[in-house]
Write an enzyme that holds these catalytic residues in place. Structure first.
Site, mmCIF file in Angstrom:
data_model
loop_
_atom_site.group_PDB
_atom_site.id
_atom_site.type_symbol
_atom_site.label_atom_id
_atom_site.label_comp_id
_atom_site.label_asym_id
_atom_site.label_seq_id
_atom_site.Cartn_x
_atom_site.Cartn_y
_atom_site.Cartn_z
ATOM 1 N N HIS A 1 11.983 -56.230 -37.318
ATOM 2 C CA HIS A 1 12.572 -57.121 -36.314
ATOM 3 C C HIS A 1 12.150 -58.577 -36.458
ATOM 4 O O HIS A 1 12.803 -59.460 -35.901
ATOM 5 C CB HIS A 1 12.191 -56.609 -34.912
ATOM 6 C CG HIS A 1 12.829 -57.363 -33.788
ATOM 7 N ND1 HIS A 1 14.200 -57.400 -33.595
ATOM 8 C CD2 HIS A 1 12.288 -58.119 -32.787
ATOM 9 C CE1 HIS A 1 14.471 -58.133 -32.527
ATOM 10 N NE2 HIS A 1 13.335 -58.583 -32.020
ATOM 11 N N ASP B 1 15.300 -53.017 -38.728
ATOM 12 C CA ASP B 1 14.980 -53.411 -37.346
ATOM 13 C C ASP B 1 15.092 -52.194 -36.429
ATOM 14 O O ASP B 1 16.151 -51.571 -36.329
ATOM 15 C CB ASP B 1 15.938 -54.507 -36.889
ATOM 16 C CG ASP B 1 15.529 -55.145 -35.571
ATOM 17 O OD1 ASP B 1 14.817 -54.501 -34.785
ATOM 18 O OD2 ASP B 1 15.917 -56.301 -35.332
ATOM 19 N N SER C 1 15.377 -63.119 -32.158
ATOM 20 C CA SER C 1 15.391 -62.158 -31.067
ATOM 21 C C SER C 1 15.973 -62.789 -29.802
ATOM 22 O O SER C 1 17.061 -63.357 -29.838
ATOM 23 C CB SER C 1 13.973 -61.612 -30.839
ATOM 24 O OG SER C 1 13.985 -60.483 -30.001
#
Length: 323
Positions: free
Chosen positions: A302, A274, A152
């Site tokens: 995610h 995601d 991320s």
């Protein structure tokens, strides 16, 4: 979460640099709420968190910096695990023991401003400070080219670091990477009092639970609640709001111009489901990175290293070992 089978190897133990007093097996510097967490993998990893002194140029004293480091030095290519936005090394609670059990020298490092480092001195937590802190930790305790793993926003942290210290990184792994954002955008223009109000909402249980439900794909209510408690634990540190506001107002990460400059071999891992960063971004990133491999995981959201740790570790090991 799935049961994980971990094997161990023996070698010379890495000397412990920091000292700590444990409460119920947990480091005393962790918020007391850690004892309410049910997840045995999170509890086990929390018990291994320690603080190492890291000397940086923007402070007269070292920052006692939180991380989980190898119990034993094996001499393998080190793998350094970063975490996502406003998170901690506990993000790696399922994958870390698998990497360690595979004989890899594995570090899970808290990015400056998040996690469980001692920030009582309130150091700056902007991009430059985060970069220097990571570099000095690497230089002091690792000091050999590493495989840097960023999920991320941690992918932006990793990319910024590689662009400035390419000699420190042998390979790069990015997981559901958030690397095309324009920093913190208009949030950087907020009056400080408004920024503090927004940050207080950021750690609220309803918002954390909602974001957690977006990040994870098809998990039970109980598992999602416990995962929220794990992800929120570092927010209970007394300096968390100050550090987060400092980062927000500094403008955050904008690494869009760095993408095509990365020369290291790169593995891109992406959860196909995601809901936070579209899998279309994975295709763009794969196209723009000159030496990259893309692996998409079906039925995964995610945070693949939380949802599908066995698969993520399998792909990382194959990447490291060129299998």
């Amino acid at each position: 979460m799935p049961s994980l089978l971990v094997t161990s190897t023996t070698s010379a133990a890495i000397p412990r640099v920091s000292s700590r007093v444990s409460v119920n097996g947990f480091p005393s510097f962790l918020p007391k709420e850690v004892d309410k967490i049910r997840d045995p993998f999170a509890r086990d990893m929390a018990k291994r968190i320690e603080r190492l002194p890291v000397k940086i140029s923007f402070s007269t004293s070292s920052i006692m910096s939180s991380c989980v480091k190898p119990l034993q030095e094996r001499g393998t290519e080190p793998v350094v695990l970063l975490h996502g936005f406003d998170s901690s090394c506990l993000e790696w609670r399922y994958s870390y023991p698998l990497l360690e059990g595979a004989g890899i020298d594995t570090w899970a490092v808290d990015i400056l401003g998040w996690g469980f480092s001692d920030l009582q001195m309130l150091p700056p937590c902007n991009v430059a400070a985060k970069r220097e802190h990571l570099y000095q930790l690497w230089r002091t305790y690792i000091a050999r080219p590493m495989v840097l793993v960023g999920p991320s926003l941690g992918a932006s942290v990793a990319m910024d670091f590689v662009a400035n210290h390419p000699e420190a990184v042998s390979k790069l792994v990015m997981i559901d990477a958030s690397v095309y954002a324009e920093g913190t955008g208009n949030l950087a223009k907020l009056p400080r009092i408004v920024a503090y109000a927004g940050v207080s909402v950021l750690k609220s249980i309803p918002l954390r639970f909602y974001v957690n439900s977006l990040a994870l794909n098809k998990v039970s209510l109980l598992s999602s609640w416990d995962s929220m408690n794990v992800g929120r634990l570092h927010c209970l540190q007394p300096w968390w709001e100050d550090a987060t506001v400092d980062f927000m107002l500094s403008g955050g990460y904008d690494v869009r111009n760095n993408v095509k400059q990365i020369k290291q071999e790169t593995l891109i891992i992406w959860g196909q489901d995601d809901q936070i960063v579209s899998s279309k971004v994975a295709l763009r990133l794969h196209h723009e990175l000159p030496d990259s491999t893309l692996i998409q995981i079906p039925g995964c959201g995610h945070i693949p290293h939380v949802e599908k740790p066995e698969l993520v570790v399998q792909y990382i090991l194959k990447f490291i070992r060129h299998e």
